[in-house]
Design an enzyme around this catalytic site. Structure first.
Site, mmCIF file in Angstrom:
data_model
loop_
_atom_site.group_PDB
_atom_site.id
_atom_site.type_symbol
_atom_site.label_atom_id
_atom_site.label_comp_id
_atom_site.label_asym_id
_atom_site.label_seq_id
_atom_site.Cartn_x
_atom_site.Cartn_y
_atom_site.Cartn_z
ATOM 1 N N THR A 24 -12.717 0.101 7.263
ATOM 2 C CA THR A 24 -12.679 1.535 6.906
ATOM 3 C C THR A 24 -12.947 2.466 8.089
ATOM 4 O O THR A 24 -13.850 2.224 8.899
ATOM 5 C CB THR A 24 -13.670 1.855 5.759
ATOM 6 O OG1 THR A 24 -13.569 3.266 5.484
ATOM 7 C CG2 THR A 24 -15.109 1.524 6.124
ATOM 8 N N MET A 25 -12.141 3.528 8.166
ATOM 9 C CA MET A 25 -12.346 4.540 9.208
ATOM 10 C C MET A 25 -13.049 5.770 8.642
ATOM 11 O O MET A 25 -13.218 6.769 9.338
ATOM 12 C CB MET A 25 -11.010 4.949 9.819
ATOM 13 C CG MET A 25 -10.416 3.879 10.720
ATOM 14 S SD MET A 25 -9.083 4.531 11.748
ATOM 15 C CE MET A 25 -7.894 4.930 10.490
ATOM 16 N N THR A 50 -13.401 3.307 -2.944
ATOM 17 C CA THR A 50 -12.133 2.632 -2.664
ATOM 18 C C THR A 50 -12.066 1.313 -3.431
ATOM 19 O O THR A 50 -12.933 1.020 -4.272
ATOM 20 C CB THR A 50 -11.909 2.497 -1.132
ATOM 21 O OG1 THR A 50 -10.586 2.017 -0.916
ATOM 22 C CG2 THR A 50 -12.917 1.581 -0.464
ATOM 23 N N LYS A 78 -11.988 2.054 -7.890
ATOM 24 C CA LYS A 78 -11.422 3.381 -8.189
ATOM 25 C C LYS A 78 -11.253 3.639 -9.688
ATOM 26 O O LYS A 78 -11.305 4.790 -10.125
ATOM 27 C CB LYS A 78 -10.072 3.543 -7.488
ATOM 28 C CG LYS A 78 -10.179 3.797 -6.000
ATOM 29 C CD LYS A 78 -8.812 4.050 -5.404
ATOM 30 C CE LYS A 78 -8.930 4.639 -4.010
ATOM 31 N NZ LYS A 78 -7.638 5.068 -3.473
ATOM 32 N N ASP A 130 -6.494 11.586 -3.133
ATOM 33 C CA ASP A 130 -5.301 10.876 -2.645
ATOM 34 C C ASP A 130 -4.040 11.730 -2.845
ATOM 35 O O ASP A 130 -3.059 11.576 -2.115
ATOM 36 C CB ASP A 130 -5.138 9.536 -3.374
ATOM 37 C CG ASP A 130 -6.160 8.509 -2.914
ATOM 38 O OD1 ASP A 130 -6.700 8.663 -1.793
ATOM 39 O OD2 ASP A 130 -6.430 7.548 -3.661
ATOM 40 N N ALA A 149 -1.402 3.094 -6.268
ATOM 41 C CA ALA A 149 -1.155 4.119 -5.252
ATOM 42 C C ALA A 149 0.005 5.031 -5.671
ATOM 43 O O ALA A 149 0.051 6.211 -5.298
ATOM 44 C CB ALA A 149 -0.846 3.464 -3.914
ATOM 45 N N ARG A 181 10.205 -3.135 -8.099
ATOM 46 C CA ARG A 181 10.705 -4.502 -8.345
ATOM 47 C C ARG A 181 10.625 -4.831 -9.833
ATOM 48 O O ARG A 181 11.593 -5.326 -10.419
ATOM 49 C CB ARG A 181 9.862 -5.471 -7.525
ATOM 50 C CG ARG A 181 10.201 -6.916 -7.738
ATOM 51 C CD ARG A 181 9.305 -7.781 -6.907
ATOM 52 N NE ARG A 181 7.877 -7.604 -7.233
ATOM 53 C CZ ARG A 181 6.893 -8.300 -6.688
ATOM 54 N NH1 ARG A 181 7.167 -9.194 -5.749
ATOM 55 N NH2 ARG A 181 5.641 -8.101 -7.043
ATOM 56 N N SER A 213 10.068 -2.526 -15.648
ATOM 57 C CA SER A 213 9.325 -2.006 -16.803
ATOM 58 C C SER A 213 8.163 -1.113 -16.344
ATOM 59 O O SER A 213 7.843 -0.110 -16.989
ATOM 60 C CB SER A 213 8.806 -3.153 -17.668
ATOM 61 O OG SER A 213 7.955 -3.962 -16.888
ATOM 62 N N TYR A 245 -0.786 2.450 6.527
ATOM 63 C CA TYR A 245 -0.991 2.758 7.949
ATOM 64 C C TYR A 245 -1.389 1.549 8.782
ATOM 65 O O TYR A 245 -1.811 1.684 9.918
ATOM 66 C CB TYR A 245 -1.990 3.903 8.132
ATOM 67 C CG TYR A 245 -3.415 3.614 7.777
ATOM 68 C CD1 TYR A 245 -3.898 3.930 6.521
ATOM 69 C CD2 TYR A 245 -4.289 3.046 8.699
ATOM 70 C CE1 TYR A 245 -5.210 3.690 6.184
ATOM 71 C CE2 TYR A 245 -5.612 2.800 8.373
ATOM 72 C CZ TYR A 245 -6.064 3.124 7.117
ATOM 73 O OH TYR A 245 -7.365 2.885 6.782
HETATM 74 P P1 ATR Z 1 -1.803 -0.616 -5.326
HETATM 75 O O1 ATR Z 1 -2.985 -0.324 -6.199
HETATM 76 O O2 ATR Z 1 -2.128 -0.743 -3.863
HETATM 77 O O3 ATR Z 1 -0.667 0.310 -5.561
HETATM 78 P P2 ATR Z 1 -0.639 -2.627 -7.014
HETATM 79 O O4 ATR Z 1 -1.076 -1.821 -8.192
HETATM 80 O O5 ATR Z 1 -0.834 -4.100 -7.044
HETATM 81 O O6 ATR Z 1 -1.348 -2.122 -5.701
HETATM 82 O O7 ATR Z 1 0.916 -2.306 -6.737
HETATM 83 C C1 ATR Z 1 1.622 -2.937 -5.731
HETATM 84 C C2 ATR Z 1 3.051 -2.356 -5.681
HETATM 85 O O8 ATR Z 1 3.750 -3.046 -4.635
HETATM 86 C C3 ATR Z 1 3.849 -2.579 -6.955
HETATM 87 O O9 ATR Z 1 4.786 -1.536 -7.100
HETATM 88 C C4 ATR Z 1 4.543 -3.919 -6.649
HETATM 89 O O10 ATR Z 1 5.716 -4.162 -7.385
HETATM 90 P P3 ATR Z 1 5.626 -4.941 -8.816
HETATM 91 O O11 ATR Z 1 5.166 -3.895 -9.783
HETATM 92 O O12 ATR Z 1 6.992 -5.422 -9.050
HETATM 93 O O13 ATR Z 1 4.626 -6.041 -8.619
HETATM 94 C C5 ATR Z 1 4.898 -3.702 -5.204
HETATM 95 N N1 ATR Z 1 5.136 -4.983 -4.529
HETATM 96 C C6 ATR Z 1 4.196 -5.851 -4.098
HETATM 97 N N2 ATR Z 1 4.796 -6.938 -3.515
HETATM 98 C C7 ATR Z 1 6.132 -6.731 -3.588
HETATM 99 C C8 ATR Z 1 7.292 -7.450 -3.142
HETATM 100 N N3 ATR Z 1 7.182 -8.628 -2.516
HETATM 101 N N4 ATR Z 1 8.513 -6.910 -3.374
HETATM 102 C C9 ATR Z 1 8.638 -5.719 -4.002
HETATM 103 N N5 ATR Z 1 7.582 -4.976 -4.440
HETATM 104 C C10 ATR Z 1 6.352 -5.463 -4.236
#
Ligand code: ATR
Length: 272
Positions: free
Chosen positions: A20-21, A67, A71, A107, A133, A154, A157, A218
């Site tokens: 963390t920064m 964090t 959260k 955020d 995020a 990806r 739904s 980042y």
């Molecule tokens: P965060 O809280 O950091 O947003 P998260 O809730 O686990 O983490 O969400 C990760 C995001 O990255 C999701 O949109 C995920 O897509 P899926 O909903 O299909 O899982 C996406 N993501 C992670 N790995 C991926 C990959 N290899 N290809 C495409 N999308 C990916």
């Protein structure tokens, strides 16, 4: 011997916190504004959140950053949520108002503030991702009054659920590179470990110098997405802007002061 005795105590809870920064930014900010305060790192395991919040209420702690992984779970232990924290369904900032612990989320500022100077030219935006995020990203984009926001993910739904909740539209993952966008925001973690080829090759096919590409990641500073976007003459925005602006917004909530954005950015970049 002179011992520094701060009047106010702040810190960050999360786990792990090694990278963390936030202490760097906030302690620098306190020094800039001659505020006798200190900001510490408080690594907190998921099961210790209740204990932490008890401590927060008992000791003279003025505020905290929150964090991963707290959260969402922290929301069970606070008195009041701001509207934007409610909309996102997550908290990244704690502070006191009238003897109540308030949960806020800056955020959104991390997403909206770096885009604000460009938002007049942004009519159509694509958000990549539908995770935690991404929720802050949608609220941030909606605060800029962008006309068209599309989500692609990806897992279709999840994009559909988010689009329904926030009244925006979806684009099929397979068709994510078919249209031109004024803005593309990546809210997945794909840039972090060179996995970007999974989203990258087609997403930029129809983009040009009129497209802004903002990668919220980042680490590394220059992700593959941003490198490829720059090669196509797109305007690029690094994820460090996300960290910087969510932090500046926290500092303002806690102290009422605006920090020098350029100097703060320089400080962060010097430590990456
Ligand atoms: P965060 O809280 O950091 O947003 P998260 O809730 O686990 O983490 O969400 C990760 C995001 O990255 C999701 O949109 C995920 O897509 P899926 O909903 O299909 O899982 C996406 N993501 C992670 N790995 C991926 C990959 N290899 N290809 C495409 N999308 C990916």
């Amino acid at each position: 011997m002179n011992v520094f005795q701060p009047d106010k105590l702040f810190g960050i809870i999360g786990h792990p916190l090694g990278h963390t920064m936030s202490p760097l930014l906030h302690n620098w900010g306190f020094a800039q504004q001659n505020i006798r305060a200190v900001y510490m790192a408080w690594p907190t395991q998921p099961e210790s959140i209740e204990n932490f919040m008890h401590t927060f209420r008992t000791l003279p702690v003025s505020g905290a950053s929150v964090t991963i992984p707290h959260k969402i779970s922290v929301m069970d232990y606070i008195d009041k949520l701001t509207d934007r924290a409610k909309a996102i369904g997550a908290v990244n900032t704690l502070y006191w108002r009238n003897d109540q612990v308030i949960g806020d989320n800056t955020d959104t500022a991390g997403v909206s503030e770096p885009l604000r100077p460009h938002c007049a030219q942004v009519k159509k935006a694509l958000l990549i991702g539908a995770g935690g995020a991404s929720r802050a990203a949608i609220v941030g984009l909606q605060s800029l009054q962008i006309e068209e926001i599309h989500i692609t993910n990806r897992t279709q739904s999840k994009a559909g659920d988010l689009a329904e909740e926030f009244n925006v539209s979806t684009v099929d993952w397979d068709n994510r590179g078919d249209q031109h966008y004024d803005l593309i925001v990546n809210s997945t973690s794909l840039g972090m470990s060179g996995k970007l080829e999974k989203i990258n090759p087609m997403i930029l096919d129809n983009q040009d110098a009129n497209t802004i590409v903002y990668d919220l990641v980042y680490n590394p500073l220059e992700t593959v997405l941003l490198r490829e976007a720059a090669a196509r003459k797109c305007k690029t925005i690094h994820g460090i802007e996300m960290f910087l602006h969510q932090g500046l917004a926290q500092f303002k909530i806690w102290t009422g002061y605006d920090l020098d954005e350029t100097a703060a950015r320089k400080l962060l970049l010097s430590r990456l």
